[in-house]
Write a protein that holds these residues in place. Structure first.
Motif, PDB file in Angstrom:
ATOM      1  N   HIS A 180      -4.594   6.282  -0.589  1.00 20.04           N
ATOM      2  CA  HIS A 180      -3.985   4.952  -0.575  1.00 20.04           C
ATOM      3  C   HIS A 180      -4.032   4.337  -1.965  1.00 20.04           C
ATOM      4  CE1 HIS A 180      -5.141   5.667   3.635  1.00 20.04           C
ATOM      5  NE2 HIS A 180      -4.159   4.843   3.958  1.00 20.04           N
ATOM      6  N   HIS A 181      -2.886   3.898  -2.433  1.00 21.82           N
ATOM      7  CA  HIS A 181      -2.808   3.209  -3.719  1.00 21.82           C
ATOM      8  C   HIS A 181      -2.345   1.776  -3.459  1.00 21.82           C
ATOM      9  CE1 HIS A 181      -3.502   6.666  -6.358  1.00 21.82           C
ATOM     10  NE2 HIS A 181      -2.823   7.367  -5.457  1.00 21.82           N
ATOM     11  N   ILE A 182      -3.171   0.825  -3.831  1.00 25.60           N
ATOM     12  CA  ILE A 182      -2.879  -0.583  -3.581  1.00 25.60           C
ATOM     13  C   ILE A 182      -2.233  -1.212  -4.810  1.00 25.60           C
ATOM     14  CG2 ILE A 182      -3.895  -2.822  -2.998  1.00 25.60           C
ATOM     15  CD1 ILE A 182      -6.138  -1.246  -1.620  1.00 25.60           C
ATOM     16  N   GLY A 183      -1.106  -1.864  -4.610  1.00 22.90           N
ATOM     17  CA  GLY A 183      -0.375  -2.471  -5.710  1.00 22.90           C
ATOM     18  C   GLY A 183      -1.114  -3.645  -6.328  1.00 22.90           C
ATOM     19  N   ALA A 184      -0.707  -4.017  -7.512  1.00 23.56           N
ATOM     20  CA  ALA A 184      -1.344  -5.133  -8.217  1.00 23.56           C
ATOM     21  C   ALA A 184      -0.715  -6.470  -7.848  1.00 23.56           C
ATOM     22  CB  ALA A 184      -1.242  -4.918  -9.720  1.00 23.56           C
TER      23      ALA A 184
ATOM     24  N   ILE B  84       0.853  -1.190   0.000  1.00 22.53           N
ATOM     25  CA  ILE B  84       0.000   0.000   0.000  1.00 22.53           C
ATOM     26  C   ILE B  84       0.885   1.234   0.000  1.00 22.53           C
ATOM     27  CG2 ILE B  84      -1.799   1.291   1.213  1.00 22.53           C
ATOM     28  CD1 ILE B  84      -2.647  -1.312   2.536  1.00 22.53           C
ATOM     29  N   ASN B  85       0.777   2.034  -1.031  1.00 21.22           N
ATOM     30  CA  ASN B  85       1.509   3.302  -1.095  1.00 21.22           C
ATOM     31  C   ASN B  85       0.589   4.416  -0.611  1.00 21.22           C
ATOM     32  OD1 ASN B  85       3.929   2.245  -2.277  1.00 21.22           O
ATOM     33  ND2 ASN B  85       2.826   2.074  -4.222  1.00 21.22           N
ATOM     34  N   ILE B  86       1.090   5.204   0.318  1.00 24.17           N
ATOM     35  CA  ILE B  86       0.293   6.288   0.885  1.00 24.17           C
ATOM     36  C   ILE B  86       0.844   7.620   0.397  1.00 24.17           C
ATOM     37  CG2 ILE B  86      -0.535   7.385   2.989  1.00 24.17           C
ATOM     38  CD1 ILE B  86      -0.155   4.740   4.417  1.00 24.17           C
ATOM     39  N   LEU B  87       0.015   8.383  -0.273  1.00 22.59           N
ATOM     40  CA  LEU B  87       0.392   9.696  -0.775  1.00 22.59           C
ATOM     41  C   LEU B  87      -0.280  10.772   0.082  1.00 22.59           C
ATOM     42  CD1 LEU B  87       0.049   9.110  -4.631  1.00 22.59           C
ATOM     43  CD2 LEU B  87       2.073   8.854  -3.181  1.00 22.59           C
ATOM     44  N   THR B  88       0.480  11.802   0.386  1.00 30.19           N
ATOM     45  CA  THR B  88      -0.032  12.896   1.215  1.00 30.19           C
ATOM     46  C   THR B  88      -0.308  14.119   0.357  1.00 30.19           C
ATOM     47  OG1 THR B  88       1.271  12.100   3.095  1.00 30.19           O
ATOM     48  CG2 THR B  88       0.440  14.353   3.206  1.00 30.19           C
TER      49      THR B  88
END
Length: 215
Positions: free
Chosen positions: A116-120, A99-103
């Motif tokens: 939140h961007h969830i990887g494949a 999970i990549n979290i961008l602020t």
């Protein structure tokens, strides 16, 4: 010391916390190798009428022919998996992902917004160890686990810790080596016993009998 309960207690109710709680719960229930954990897909999970679940493991270290095995998951684990998969909108593919979290800073409202961007793809072995150690450190810091002075319990954790921990807990509960080896897919009872020699010494025939008269 560190227990599965203390690790889960250290997970919040945000998206990352839901993932980590489900991961810890499933890894412990089934005594999964890290290779089995990261390879688990949504299609491998099945809910049973009593609320428990089943996880199909197509291939493992001791199943090189790919005959596959099915392992039990508790109702609690199935609830945690459901919460994670629903919140992450994962319908197929790898169960546990990065999970990549961008602020983002909203200038008008003066608030910080997290995306939140969830990887494949599924997590890696290193990713699982990182999650385990981060949650263990939080459990100790928050008082969910009490560690004896001088112990570096976090650094001692590895991708094998869930599997070894369950093996030791089953021995402590009085289960025999053959049953544990079968349930956790160890190559032999001797291999399983190797991870619980100290526990076995305290629960063998001599300890059970003499412990009653030589206390």
């Amino acid at each position: 010391g560190l227990t599965i309960e203390s690790l889960i207690a250290a997970c919040g109710d945000d998206l990352v916390g839901l993932r980590d709680a489900a991961l810890c719960s499933m890894a412990y229930d089934a005594g999964l190798r890290v290779s089995e954990l990261v390879a688990a897909t949504v299609a491998d999970l099945r809910l049973i009428a009593d609320g428990s679940g089943r996880l199909t493991i197509p291939r493992s270290k001791t199943d090189q022919d790919g005959e596959g095995s099915v392992v039990w998951l508790s109702a609690e684990t199935m609830r945690r998996l459901s919460a994670w998969l629903t919140s992450s909108a994962i319908a197929d593919g790898a169960v546990f992902r990065r999970i990549n979290i961008l602020t983002h800073h909203a200038a008008e409202e003066g608030e910080t917004v997290l995306t939140h961007h969830i990887g494949a793809n599924g997590l890696t072995r290193q990713g699982v160890v990182s999650i385990l150690r981060r949650r263990a450190a939080a459990a100790i810091a928050d008082g969910h686990a009490v560690i004896e002075p001088g112990q570096d319990a976090v650094a001692a954790l590895s991708a094998h810790s869930f599997r070894v921990g369950l093996t030791q807990d089953l021995f402590a509960a009085g289960e025999d080596g053959a049953g544990i080896a079968l349930a956790l897919r160890w190559s032999s009872p001797t291999t399983a016993l190797g991870y619980a020699r100290e526990l076995a010494a305290g629960s063998n025939a001599a300890a059970r009998v003499l412990g009653k008269v030589r206390s």
